[in-house]
Design an enzyme around this catalytic site. Structure first.
Site, PDB file in Angstrom:
ATOM      1  N   SER A  10       0.853  -1.189   0.000  1.00  0.00           N
ATOM      2  CA  SER A  10       0.000   0.000   0.000  1.00  0.00           C
ATOM      3  C   SER A  10       0.884   1.232   0.000  1.00  0.00           C
ATOM      4  O   SER A  10       1.764   1.352  -0.870  1.00  0.00           O
ATOM      5  CB  SER A  10      -0.956  -0.061   1.195  1.00  0.00           C
ATOM      6  OG  SER A  10      -1.926   0.944   1.110  1.00  0.00           O
ATOM      7  N   HIS A  37      -2.348  -1.060  -3.542  1.00  0.00           N
ATOM      8  CA  HIS A  37      -3.481  -0.125  -3.431  1.00  0.00           C
ATOM      9  C   HIS A  37      -3.200   1.101  -4.284  1.00  0.00           C
ATOM     10  O   HIS A  37      -2.103   1.634  -4.269  1.00  0.00           O
ATOM     11  CB  HIS A  37      -3.653   0.341  -1.979  1.00  0.00           C
ATOM     12  CG  HIS A  37      -4.157  -0.744  -1.085  1.00  0.00           C
ATOM     13  ND1 HIS A  37      -4.066  -0.678   0.267  1.00  0.00           N
ATOM     14  CD2 HIS A  37      -4.762  -1.936  -1.352  1.00  0.00           C
ATOM     15  CE1 HIS A  37      -4.596  -1.766   0.816  1.00  0.00           C
ATOM     16  NE2 HIS A  37      -5.015  -2.552  -0.160  1.00  0.00           N
ATOM     17  N   ASP A 129      -4.950  -4.102   5.719  1.00  0.00           N
ATOM     18  CA  ASP A 129      -5.285  -5.055   4.669  1.00  0.00           C
ATOM     19  C   ASP A 129      -4.149  -6.077   4.559  1.00  0.00           C
ATOM     20  O   ASP A 129      -2.977  -5.740   4.677  1.00  0.00           O
ATOM     21  CB  ASP A 129      -5.466  -4.303   3.334  1.00  0.00           C
ATOM     22  CG  ASP A 129      -6.124  -5.177   2.266  1.00  0.00           C
ATOM     23  OD1 ASP A 129      -6.629  -6.264   2.612  1.00  0.00           O
ATOM     24  OD2 ASP A 129      -6.128  -4.761   1.103  1.00  0.00           O
TER      25      ASP A 129
END
Lengths: 190, 279
Positions: A10, A37, A129
C-alpha cells in the site's frame, strides 16, 4: 501444483516493489500476483513504471488470464483480483476494508487454490489489509514473508500482519528478493 | 492424517456444488458456471449474514424457504456499481460510437445484466445529450426480478449524487447533473423522461436465448462473474443478437479473447473494450 507468490503493498509500495522486482532472478520460476493499493481512476502507468525495473514481464490482469510462471501480474485499479488453480478471476464486489483491489481477497483465494504452495509477502502500508489473508495462507501451510517494519514507509501494515500471524521471515526489501529467488528460482527446484 | 482445515475446505466445495445443483433442479436458476472463487466469497458472506455455520445449512434454508431464496439471489447476483463508472468509457462511447449511431434511423440497444440500472440511466443521459435518445430503444435486462424493479424506479440514495456528479463531468457531461433528478428526502429520483425509451425486463444470460437484433450490446463487468464455459455461451448469444457492424461494449478488464467469435470483431477502442462486429 506450482508455486504462486502473492504480494500486498500500500502506501510506499511502489518503491519497495521496484527494489524487490529488480532483485529477482531471470530464472524466477513462479508466477507473482501483486495487489498495490491505488486510486480507482489510476491508469496503466504503474505497469510501465515497474517494468523498467523488472527482469520479468509485467502485466495488468484481464479477467480469466492464465497464470503463467515467470510473469508478474498486477491487480487492475478498482477490481478485486482472485486466483483459481490456473487462471485469474476479477470482481467488482464491494471494497473490503475500503480497498479494491484488496490484499485479503487475493491472499485468501490464493490460500484456497494454492494452499501450501502459496508464498505471501506483506509490504509497507498504512492500513491493515492483508493481515487476515496472511493468516489464511499460514493456515493452509503456506509461507509468509513480512517486510521488516522499520524499513517500511509505513509500518502499520507489516505490523498488523505480524500481530495476526507468525511470519516465516521478516526481512528488508533487498533480502525479500533474495529469499524469493531461493524459494522459487529454477535451480532450487532441481 | 488428513489436515482438518484443508479437508473442511474440500468439503465446502462439495457442499457448494450440491447447493448450486439443488437450486438449479428445484428453482431453475443456474449458477453452476459462475466463477468459483468470487462465487465462494459471496456464499461465505451470505453464511455470515444469515448466521449459518455451513453451506449445507444454507442449502436447507434456501430449498425450503422461498424468502430465503430471494435473499440468496440478491446476494449472489447484484453487482453494485455507480453511474458513469469508468468515465473514459463514456468519453470513448461519445467520440467513437455516437458518430456511427447517427447513421441509423432507429437504434436498438441491449444492456445485458443491468443490475440496479445505474449504467442504463448513464447511457440514456449520454444519448439524450447527443440528440440520439429519441431514436433509441434500450432493452435493459437482468436475471433478477427484484433488481429490475429497483432499476425501473430510478431511485438512488441522494448521498451518492456528489460522487455521480464528479463522474458525470469526467465522462464528458454537457449539462448540470442535477437537471436529471429531483431530490426527495434521502433519495434522488431520476427524471421519468429518461425512461421513456427503456424497456426493463427479466432475462437470464445463463439460460435464456436471443430475443432481438441489436445495434449496440453493453455488458460491462458482468462476464467476470462467469466461468469460461458460460462466458462462451454468452458470447455466442451476443454474436447471434448483434447486427452486422453492431457494437459490443465489455468492461475495462474484460477480453474478447475468450469469445469463440473473436475474429469476427475489430476493436473500435481497444483500452475501453469497444468492439464492432464485422461479419
Amino acid at each position: 501444483m506450482q508455486r504462486l507468490v502473492v504480494i500486498g503493498a500500500s502506501l510506499g509500495g511502489l518503491t519497495t516493489l521496484r527494489t524487490i522486482l529488480q532483485g529477482l532472478a531471470t530464472t524466477f520460476s513462479a508466477p507473482i500476483a501483486i495487489v498495490q493499493h491505488r486510486h480507482k481512476e489510476s491508469k496503466t502507468g504503474m505497469t510501465k513504471a515497474l517494468q523498467l525495473h523488472s527482469p520479468l514481464p509485467i502485466r495488468e490482469v484481464e479477467d480469466k488470464d492464465a497464470i503463467l510462471p515467470g510473469y508478474v501480474y498486477l491487480a487492475p485499479a478498482d477490481y478485486h483480483l482472485l486466483v483459481e488453480p490456473d487462471h485469474f478471476v476479477l470482481s467488482v464486489d464491494e471494497p473490503v476494508s475500503y480497498a479494491r483491489p484488496s490484499i485479503d481477497v487475493l491472499f485468501e483465494s490464493a490460500a484456497e487454490s494454492y494452499a501450501e504452495q502459496t508464498i505471501g509477502v506483506i509490504l509497507t502500508g498504512a492500513n491493515q489489509d492483508g493481515a487476515l489473508g496472511a493468516s489464511a495462507i499460514k493456515a493452509q501451510g503456506g509461507t509468509i514473508i513480512v517486510q521488516e517494519p522499520t524499513t517500511a514507509t509505513s509500518a502499520v501494515m507489516p505490523t498488523a500482519a505480524l500481530n495476526q500471524t507468525t511470519a516465516d521471515w521478516v526481512l528488508p526489501p533487498t533480502q525479500i528478493a533474495r529469499r524469493l529467488n531461493a524459494l522459487c528460482s529454477v535451480s532450487s527446484l532441481t | 492424517m488428513i489436515d482438518p482445515h484443508s479437508s473442511k475446505l474440500k468439503l465446502e466445495d462439495i457442499e457448494i456444488q450440491l447447493l448450486l445443483e439443488g437450486i438449479y433442479q428445484y428453482y431453475g436458476y443456474d449458477f453452476r458456471n459462475y466463477a468459483m472463487s468470487s462465487l465462494k466469497r459471496r456464499i461465505r458472506r451470505i453464511l455470515e449474514v444469515e448466521n449459518l455455520d455451513t453451506v449445507s445449512a444454507l442449502q436447507d434454508q434456501v430449498l425450503h424457504e422461498p424468502e430465503s431464496l430471494q435473499r440468496f439471489l440478491l446476494a449472489i447476483t447484484v453487482n453494485v456499481t455507480s453511474m458513469f463508472r469508468d468515465p473514459a468509457f463514456f468519453i470513448a462511447f461519445r467520440n467513437q460510437v455516437v458518430p456511427l449511431l447517427r447513421t441509423y434511423p432507429y437504434i436498438r440497444i441491449w444492456h445485458a445484466g443491468c443490475s440496479q440500472g445505474q449504467e442504463v440511466y448513464s447511457m440514456a443521459i449520454v444519448l439524450q445529450e447527443e440528440g440520439l435518445y429519441k431514436r433509441c430503444r434500450i432493452y435493459a435486462t437482468d436475471a433478477n426480478e427484484q433488481v429490475i424493479k429497483q432499476a425501473k424506479s430510478g431511485i438512488y440514495p441522494i448521498s451518492l449524487m456528489q460522487q455521480y456528479t464528479q463522474l458525470y463531468l469526467q465522462a464528458g457531461g454537457k449539462h448540470s447533473f442535477s437537471e436529471y433528478y429531483t431530490a426527495a428526502y434521502d433519495n434522488a429520483i431520476f427524471r421519468a423522461s429518461l425512461r421513456d425509451n427503456i424497456v426493463f425486463s427479466q432475462h437470464n444470460l445463463a439460460t435464456d436465448h436471443s430475443f432481438n437484433e441489436f445495434h449496440v450490446i453493453l455488458c460491462r463487468n458482468v462476464l467476470i462473474y462467469f466461468d469460461q464455459t458460460l462466458q462462451k455461451r454468452v458470447h455466442q448469444l451476443f454474436h447471434e443478437s448483434l447486427c452486422k457492424l453492431g457494437i459490443l461494449c465489455l468492461g475495462r478488464q474484460e477480453s474478447i479473447r475468450f469469445s469463440p467469435y473473436e475474429n469476427d470483431y475489430e476493436a473500435v477502442e481497444k483500452t475501453e473494450k469497444i468492439y464492432r462486429r464485422l461479419s
